[in-house]
Structures are given as C-alpha cells and as structure tokens.
Design an enzyme around this catalytic site. Structure first.
Site, PDB file in Angstrom:
ATOM      1  N   GLU A 143       0.824  -1.210   0.000  1.00 54.39           N
ATOM      2  CA  GLU A 143       0.000   0.000   0.000  1.00 54.39           C
ATOM      3  C   GLU A 143       0.859   1.260   0.000  1.00 54.39           C
ATOM      4  OE1 GLU A 143      -3.497   2.131   2.714  1.00 54.39           O
ATOM      5  OE2 GLU A 143      -2.296   0.489   3.535  1.00 54.39           O
ATOM      6  N   GLU A 240     -12.007   2.987   5.388  1.00 52.84           N
ATOM      7  CA  GLU A 240     -10.954   3.258   6.361  1.00 52.84           C
ATOM      8  C   GLU A 240     -10.883   4.765   6.613  1.00 52.84           C
ATOM      9  OE1 GLU A 240      -6.493   1.564   7.190  1.00 52.84           O
ATOM     10  OE2 GLU A 240      -6.776   2.814   5.425  1.00 52.84           O
TER      11      GLU A 240
END
Length: 263
Positions: A143, A240
């Site tokens: 990520e 998120e």
C-alpha cells in the site's frame, strides 16, 4: 455500487473492538477489515465473523511496534527474521479467519539509511512473503501511503508499487489502492485505477482533507463509485476513515444513497 467493508479499526470506535462486528452487520456491511488481529484469539474472531455472517476481507502483516511509531518493518535490514516470523503468524490468522488477502505496510525509512539497500531488503522480503502466501491461496498486497500523514514512509506512489511488483517477479503481489492517500500524493484517481486495475486487489476510501467519510471533502465519490462499476472492479472497498461525528451518524452516504451511482 461496489462492495463496502467496514474498517473496524476506525469505524464503531464507540464500542469495544469485539462488539464492532455486530455493529457493522447492523449497519449493513457484509465484510470487515482492520489493521491487526493479533491481540485477539483467532477462535474469538472467527466466532464473531460466523455469528454475524461477515467476510474477513483484509488485515495487515505484523508491522513492528506500532505504539512506538513503527509502521512496518519490511524495509529494515536488521528486522528480516522478525518480518519472516510475522509472515508465518499472519498466515495462521488468515487461514483461521478465511482471509484471502494480507497487506504489507513496508515501513518508515530511517534518516541515515541508504534507499537502495532498503529497497533491496524490501524486494527480498516481499518475494518471501508472496511465495509463502501463494502456497496458502492468499494474496499479498502493498500500500502506498502519503508522506504528510506518515513522514518518511518508504512506499508513497503507485508507480513505485508497480516497480516493486516488477522487481519481485511474483504473480502474487498486488496493490492496495487507498483513494485518500493517492489523492494527496498524485491525484488523477479515476485514470490511475483504470490503468492499473489488473494489479489492484483492494481499494480503501476516505475523503480529503480530514480523512472523514465520503461527501465531507473534495473527492467526487459519486463519480468514482460509478467509475469503479464501469471499469469492472470486482473487489472490496474498505471504509478506512475517521467518522466526523459518530460512526452511524456518518453513514448517510451509504445508507440513504446520497452518493449512490445514478440508475
């Protein structure tokens, strides 16, 4: 509409962690993700998933001493053994929870480190992890994260993640594309997601600025949701974000169709 997973690290913080599974189900989510499962017994987490009919979409590999500020150890030459032990532990949890993808937070570069050495260590570690996870039918993700929120984070752009995938030479390494982070670092969200769709296994969202729920900032999520449907993205989208008020109070974007694609 994409499939949305509740990130239980950030959402439903009004409740103890174990109670967030039921809250996510009650709010209409069918999948969950969170940063780390390791403080909890595998059987207890599995029981929560089964009781509420939830899919465990994602969790991270162990990322070092989080409380002390570590945000991953995959780039650190003196932590290779710790990284490999973490991969094995993550596999145990993923198998127990039937989680089919694990994210690797690569870490913050030490100030005096040689970036080339860090990259070499990272490539070797990712090659090890990708191979170990593939044997268990689990995808490995990396990520890119913005360097305003986490100064010095080693992996911060899509192109860098794609170069790592090329260098690792594994068909089991993918990008976790976080819309919030990439809006800050590079923008051009729709085109980048479409261009690199084959390598994107998971997407996360939050609005910018503030990292709050969709509709609170500058990102046109109604357009992006239509776009993801149009380009055929079939994975999950992890929510998120930090609710601006309470979690349920901030779910209007999802519950009342405020940002739903036009029919």
């Amino acid at each position: 509409m994409p499939r949305f997973a509740a990130n239980l690290t950030m959402l439903f913080n009004e409740l103890p962690f174990i109670d967030r599974f039921a809250a996510a189900k009650a709010a209409g989510f069918s999948g969950v993700e969170y940063l780390f499962p390791y403080d909890f017994d595998k059987a207890e987490l599995r029981e929560q998933l089964a009781r509420h009919g939830l899919t465990q979409v994602l969790h991270n590999l162990p990322a070092g001493n989080w409380a002390a500020g570590e945000r991953g150890i995959a780039i650190l030459p003196d932590r290779v053994d710790d990284f490999r032990d973490g991969v094995r532990r993550a596999i145990e949890y993923a198998k127990a929870l039937d989680c089919r993808q694990l994210n690797c937070l690569v870490g913050i570069a030490p100030d005096d480190a040689d970036p080339r050495e860090l990259n070499q260590v990272l490539v070797r570690n990712l090659r090890f992890a990708a191979t170990a996870l593939k044997a268990q039918g689990i995808k490995l993700l990396i990520e890119p994260i913005n360097t305003l929120d986490i100064p010095g984070f080693f992996l911060s752009r899509t192109a860098q993640a794609l170069q790592l995938i090329s260098d690792v030479e594994s068909d089991n390494l993918f990008v976790q594309y976080d819309i919030y982070h990439m809006q800050i670092m590079e923008g051009d969200l729709a085109r980048n997601m479409q261009k690199h769709l084959a390598r994107i296994a998971h997407i996360q969202l939050a609005d910018n600025p503030g990292r709050h729920e969709p509709g609170t900032g500058e990102i046109n999520y109604a357009f992006l949701f239509r776009h993801l449907d149009a380009i055929g993205y079939a994975g999950w989208v992890g929510c998120e974000y930090k609710p601006r008020a309470g979690t349920v109070e901030g779910l209007g974007w999802l519950m009342d169709g405020t940002l739903a694609p036009a029919s």
